[in-house]
Write a protein that holds these residues in place. Structure first.
Motif, PDB file in Angstrom:
ATOM      1  N   UNK A  94       0.641  -1.276   0.211  1.00 60.93           N
ATOM      2  CA  UNK A  94       0.147  -0.126   0.111  1.00 60.93           C
ATOM      3  C   UNK A  94       1.084   1.286   0.041  1.00 60.93           C
ATOM      4  N   UNK A  95       1.932   1.330   0.809  1.00 62.31           N
ATOM      5  CA  UNK A  95       2.576   2.693   0.970  1.00 62.31           C
ATOM      6  C   UNK A  95       3.471   2.907  -0.195  1.00 62.31           C
ATOM      7  N   UNK A  96       3.892   1.722  -0.949  1.00 60.63           N
ATOM      8  CA  UNK A  96       4.930   2.104  -1.948  1.00 60.63           C
ATOM      9  C   UNK A  96       4.115   2.087  -3.315  1.00 60.63           C
ATOM     10  N   UNK A  97       2.805   1.774  -3.334  1.00 62.43           N
ATOM     11  CA  UNK A  97       1.999   2.093  -4.435  1.00 62.43           C
ATOM     12  C   UNK A  97       2.096   0.955  -5.413  1.00 62.43           C
ATOM     13  N   UNK A  98       2.459  -0.304  -4.922  1.00 61.32           N
ATOM     14  CA  UNK A  98       2.425  -1.269  -5.641  1.00 61.32           C
ATOM     15  C   UNK A  98       1.143  -2.061  -5.901  1.00 61.32           C
ATOM     16  N   UNK A  99       0.249  -1.438  -5.088  1.00 61.66           N
ATOM     17  CA  UNK A  99      -1.119  -2.089  -5.171  1.00 61.66           C
ATOM     18  C   UNK A  99      -1.749  -1.618  -6.528  1.00 61.66           C
ATOM     19  N   UNK A 100      -1.500  -0.662  -7.095  1.00 65.24           N
ATOM     20  CA  UNK A 100      -1.731   0.043  -8.430  1.00 65.24           C
ATOM     21  C   UNK A 100      -1.984  -1.342  -9.343  1.00 65.24           C
ATOM     22  N   UNK A 101      -0.789  -2.114  -9.332  1.00 62.64           N
ATOM     23  CA  UNK A 101      -0.809  -3.333 -10.259  1.00 62.64           C
ATOM     24  C   UNK A 101      -2.097  -4.024 -10.054  1.00 62.64           C
ATOM     25  N   UNK A 102      -2.604  -4.248  -8.853  1.00 64.26           N
ATOM     26  CA  UNK A 102      -3.816  -5.212  -8.569  1.00 64.26           C
ATOM     27  C   UNK A 102      -5.034  -4.436  -9.019  1.00 64.26           C
TER      28      UNK A 102
ATOM     29  N   UNK B 103       7.976   4.065 -14.869  1.00 68.31           N
ATOM     30  CA  UNK B 103       8.830   3.796 -13.788  1.00 68.31           C
ATOM     31  C   UNK B 103       8.705   2.278 -13.039  1.00 68.31           C
ATOM     32  N   UNK B 104       7.879   1.742 -13.273  1.00 65.00           N
ATOM     33  CA  UNK B 104       7.590   0.642 -12.642  1.00 65.00           C
ATOM     34  C   UNK B 104       7.079  -0.186 -13.270  1.00 65.00           C
ATOM     35  N   UNK B 105       7.215  -1.606 -13.496  1.00 63.03           N
ATOM     36  CA  UNK B 105       6.904  -2.631 -14.539  1.00 63.03           C
ATOM     37  C   UNK B 105       5.744  -3.464 -13.928  1.00 63.03           C
ATOM     38  N   UNK B 106       4.895  -3.620 -14.753  1.00 64.62           N
ATOM     39  CA  UNK B 106       3.675  -4.739 -14.761  1.00 64.62           C
ATOM     40  C   UNK B 106       4.039  -6.154 -14.975  1.00 64.62           C
ATOM     41  N   UNK B 107       5.221  -6.466 -15.295  1.00 65.64           N
ATOM     42  CA  UNK B 107       5.700  -7.869 -15.525  1.00 65.64           C
ATOM     43  C   UNK B 107       6.045  -8.500 -14.551  1.00 65.64           C
ATOM     44  N   UNK B 108       6.266  -9.662 -14.544  1.00 60.06           N
ATOM     45  CA  UNK B 108       6.688 -10.662 -13.795  1.00 60.06           C
ATOM     46  C   UNK B 108       8.027 -10.589 -13.329  1.00 60.06           C
ATOM     47  N   UNK B 109       8.584  -9.919 -12.457  1.00 58.43           N
ATOM     48  CA  UNK B 109      10.006  -9.392 -12.364  1.00 58.43           C
ATOM     49  C   UNK B 109      11.257 -10.786 -12.583  1.00 58.43           C
TER      50      UNK B 109
END
Lengths: 266, 349, 272
Positions: A94-102, B103-109
């Protein structure tokens, strides 16, 4: 029905990809497994040392406590195996924004969270749990009949749901406070209380771990049903009810949380 | 196609204090800070358009994109894309869009790139025929084949970006959102990526919305740009029109032989125009004279001949105003305009 | 010396700031780390209740209560897991960065750990300590702990801290050989909570084990200072225990230096 089928298929695809990546590092896998195995074994060693000094603990024998201890590991291990990624919600996603992907993918959000990862470390807990259960069975202190076996399976399933719900509830707080890891940690560690008979605790603590953060229903209470003829099977019924209620609350909070998700970079 | 109606977004955060004592103070404080990231923005985008969405850092670009893609829910207003409101029906909207964040990938690293595509095929329910056809097309425009079986983490930035672009397009989305798609790439790769984007837009009539800091992206791709600043829309229209209105400033730098008289030299008085229309600065260290002027007012040869009369010219550099400066100028104008209207409001009252 | 302090001081104060930045963590850390102690407390109450003896493992019930909470206080200030930081640095590749800087990597870690220790001493430890004393005097009817015991306890704690971090530094070197140190850290924590006396006083172990533990540094980390606090060690024994701690500090310091030399050599060769 079709959706369920689709999700099962997706789960298989996602998890098998994940397994491919972890199989690249078998050493790590073994280390993690050993770590959890060790932690649990220490608990048993502690009990063993204590019982050198006393014959029984408030009417419970060492073998009975070992059963409760081992029984507690199984729902914990199952939940740990399948839903470990929930911790990442609390600490990082949540804090680093990786939830965007979901949020960008046309799939259920909770499903995406848990399908991202299997935690093989949990096999350490499941291993300890199983070994202790086998040990208890060999000592003949456990009631074995059709009803008890059936309810045993129901109980570990409901127990795992209770674990997942508690984790999801406290992880979802991250949508409001960004990092909810410490909260989740507090709640999760409460589970340790339920490894021993709850009668030894003060009334307030007993109340909290029975009804507020109901870990007693995951471990000690159902375990006692398998040890004592006098305990009614309804205890498993209540366990299921609690699992249902807590799941609904936790999932509702998670849904609410995703609707106010703020992403990162602000 | 896409309708953004009076969309706004506020972020609320606890107040922070500097230093060690501040950290202790922060423990007991409950003060909040409200940041108005996007403020009442509206626009309409038609099918097949390529729209550049630009603004400085923190202007609210990403926030708007995130609201359009369904990541964020707007504080007020709404966005309708293909008849779907992303904040109400995220999953349905997700099927229609492709997103690339530079800046950030949607792919499986940790997985080879082709595994990522296999997973995405399942996620977006792409049929076998469609998959084969799409992959063929994507291979043509993005040249994915050469690194298809390498784990994503081992790819170069340019390869990864091509992979990400391909992944975002696998399910043939109606709208493609690109956030800084060429950031950090070298010129050749940038050019390839731009060509690919253009081709996709032509082939499939994909609507494309991109944010960027790179002026080249905009000049080569966008037939329309939207500029925002401090959360407000300040320009919406074609690039030509923008250049016409704001891009009339020119800058000439002239290197001369050392000459003390240049220190007090004023070109505007010599050419007989007001000082605001022609600004001269003399850099004594490099002996260079910088002249900024409006090309509609003065001709470049006039300036040059005026200066050559005065001094010994060694070198001349004429700069076209770039978009970044145009944008800067718009900010200034807009803010002056705001101040101006505020003054008028007060007068009226 | 003053100049040295200037270089290393930011490590300590940054750590303090970092800790304070997490508001929620600040309060909850206290709570969560106390859970184990409360479980132990109730468990021991039940154990003494189920026993016919008043003294188990050389401790009365009241002494055991103090043992449980002082073991917590001690472990909270002593067990600062710098191997976590080492593994972090290795994963992020900042160790090689640290090699370039004109500072000793281990020293910077220890100073940072000191910042953490001060924070933990101020945040939960001292309050719980005061709580223990109040409980002891008010409910258990025992006198305040002798000032000289407190002095020797604190002295012993400082050495415990050094033993722990110096040991943990050596342990953290494993991070250079495996990418996933998490499992190792868990195993370490589980084993240490047992061997240091944090979970159960060493006196509960069978004699053979106790003899083996004499030759390991672990009981010096928690068991020794808490026993000093309880006044179980006096005179010559006390001196011997403190001396033994000092020897462990020196031994682990030298051991760490040797391992670090080996590892950095390898690091330079591999170019990590």
């Amino acid at each position: 029905m079709n959706t369920l089928k689709r999700y099962l298929r997706l789960y298989r695809v996602l998890v098998s990809q994940f397994l491919k990546t972890i199989m690249q590092s078998k050493v790590d896998f073994l280390m993690g497994l050993l770590g959890f195995f060790f932690t649990q074994i220490m608990g048993i060693a502690f009990l063993y040392l204590v019982f050198e000094q006393i014959p029984s603990l408030q009417g419970w024998s060492l073998n009975q406590l070992i059963f409760i201890y081992g029984f507690a590991q199984i729902p914990r291990g199952i939940d740990h195996l399948f839903t470990d990624n929930i911790w990442m919600i609390a600490w990082r996603i949540v804090i680093n924004g990786d939830f965007d992907r979901y949020m960008l993918r046309p799939m259920n959000l909770f499903f995406q969270v848990i399908a991202e990862k299997l935690q093989p470390d949990a096999l350490g807990e499941l291993l300890v749990g199983t070994l202790l259960l086998i040990y208890s069975l060999s000592k003949g202190i456990v009631i074995v009949d059709a009803l008890h076996i059936g309810l045993f399976l129901v109980s570990i399933f409901a127990g795992a749901i209770i674990y997942t719900s508690i984790k999801l509830f406290f992880a979802s707080i991250a949508f409001w406070v960004k990092i909810s890891g410490p909260f989740l940690q507090v709640a999760y560690e409460m589970a340790d209380f339920a490894k021993y008979p709850t009668e030894i605790y003060a009334r307030a603590i007993r109340f909290i771990i029975t009804w507020i953060i109901p870990f007693a229903f995951v471990a000690y209470l159902p375990a006692s049903f398998f040890l004592k003829e006098t305990v009614s099977g309804w205890i498993i019924g209540i366990e299921c009810l609690i699992a249902l209620v807590f799941w609904c609350i936790a999932y509702a909070l998670f849904k609410k949380g995703t609707s106010i998700y703020e992403s990162a970079g602000n | 196609m896409i309708d953004v109606k009076h969309i706004s977004k506020d972020f609320v955060s606890p107040k922070k204090y500097p230093g060690l004592s501040g950290a202790i103070k922060g423990l007991f404080s409950r003060e909040k800070v409200i940041k108005n990231a996007v403020n009442d923005i509206s626009f309409h985008i038609d099918k097949g358009e390529i729209v550049g969405y630009i603004g400085s850092n923190g202007a609210g670009k990403s926030t708007t994109i995130k609201m359009m893609t369904g990541i964020l829910n707007p504080t007020s207003g709404e966005c309708i894309a293909n008849g779907i409101n992303p904040s109400k029906d995220r999953k349905a909207n997700a099927k229609n869009i492709g997103v690339v964040f530079g800046q950030r990938t949607q792919l499986w690293w940790d997985l080879p790139l082709n595994e990522s595509f296999t997973i995405l095929k399942e996620i977006y329910n792409v049929s076998d025929e469609d998959y084969t056809e799409r992959m063929k097309f994507l291979n043509e425009v993005l040249d994915l084949e050469e690194f298809m079986d390498r784990p994503v983490r081992t790819l170069s930035l340019g390869q990864r970006m091509r992979g990400d672009l391909g992944a975002a397009l696998l399910h043939n989305p109606k709208v493609l959102y690109l956030d800084e798609p060429t950031i950090g790439l070298d010129l050749v790769v940038k050019d390839n990526i731009r060509k690919a984007i253009k081709k996709i837009n032509e082939m499939y009539e994909t609507t494309i919305i991109l944010t960027t800091h790179d002026i080249g992206d905009i000049e080569e791709l966008c037939n329309r740009i939207i500029i925002i600043d401090k959360g407000r829309k300040i320009y919406d229209g074609s690039l030509e029109k923008l250049k016409d209105i704001y891009g009339s400033k020119r800058k000439i730098s002239i290197e001369v032989k050392p000459d003390d008289s240049l220190r007090t030299f004023s070109l505007s008085s010599k050419l007989n125009i007001s000082p605001e229309e022609c600004i001269t600065e003399y850099d004594e260290k490099s002996y260079t004279l910088h002249v900024t002027f409006d090309k509609h007012q003065i001709q470049t040869p006039d300036i040059l001949s005026a200066i050559m009369e005065m001094a010994d010219v060694k070198d001349v550099v004429i700069q076209e105003t770039d978009l970044a400066e145009i944008v800067k100028e718009i900010y200034v104008t807009v803010q002056a305009g705001l101040a101006h209207s505020a003054v008028q409001d007060r007068k009226r009252n | 010396m003053k100049k040295k302090l200037k270089i290393y001081l930011p490590f300590a104060s940054n750590e303090l700031k970092r800790q304070l930045a997490y508001k929620g963590a600040f309060y909850l850390f206290i709570l969560v780390s106390l859970f184990g102690s409360f479980i132990n407390y109730y468990l021991w109450m039940a154990i003494y209740g189920s026993s016919e003896n008043n003294i188990l493992g050389g401790l009365t019930k009241n002494e055991m209560i103090i043992y449980v909470f002082m073991a917590y206080v001690t472990s909270s200030i002593v067990t600062i897991s710098i191997s976590d930081w080492v593994s972090d640095d290795v994963v992020k590749g900042t160790v090689s960065m640290n090699l370039i800087k004109p500072i000793d990597y281990r020293a910077s870690l220890i100073v940072r750990a000191t910042g953490d220790m001060i924070y933990r001493f101020l945040a939960p430890a001292i309050f719980i300590w005061i709580g223990v004393e109040v409980y002891k005097v008010h409910w258990l009817g025992m006198p305040f702990t002798n000032i000289s015991y407190i002095f020797f306890y604190l002295l012993s704690c400082i050495m415990s801290f050094l033993i722990y971090v110096l040991f943990d530094f050596c342990f953290g070197m494993i991070a250079f050989f495996t990418t996933y140190i998490f499992g190792m850290l868990m195993a370490k924590e589980a084993l240490l909570s047992f061997l240091t006396g944090q979970l159960i006083p060493i006196s509960f172990f069978p004699e053979i084990f106790q003899n083996v533990f004499q030759y390991l540094p672990f009981s010096s980390m928690i068991y020794t200072p808490v026993m000093i606090y309880l006044g179980k060690y006096t005179g010559e024994t006390l001196c011997f225990m403190l001396l033994r701690q000092l020897i462990w500090v020196l031994f682990l310091y030298i051991l760490g230096s040797l391992i670090w030399k080996k590892v950095t050599k390898r690091l330079v060769v591999l170019g990590g």
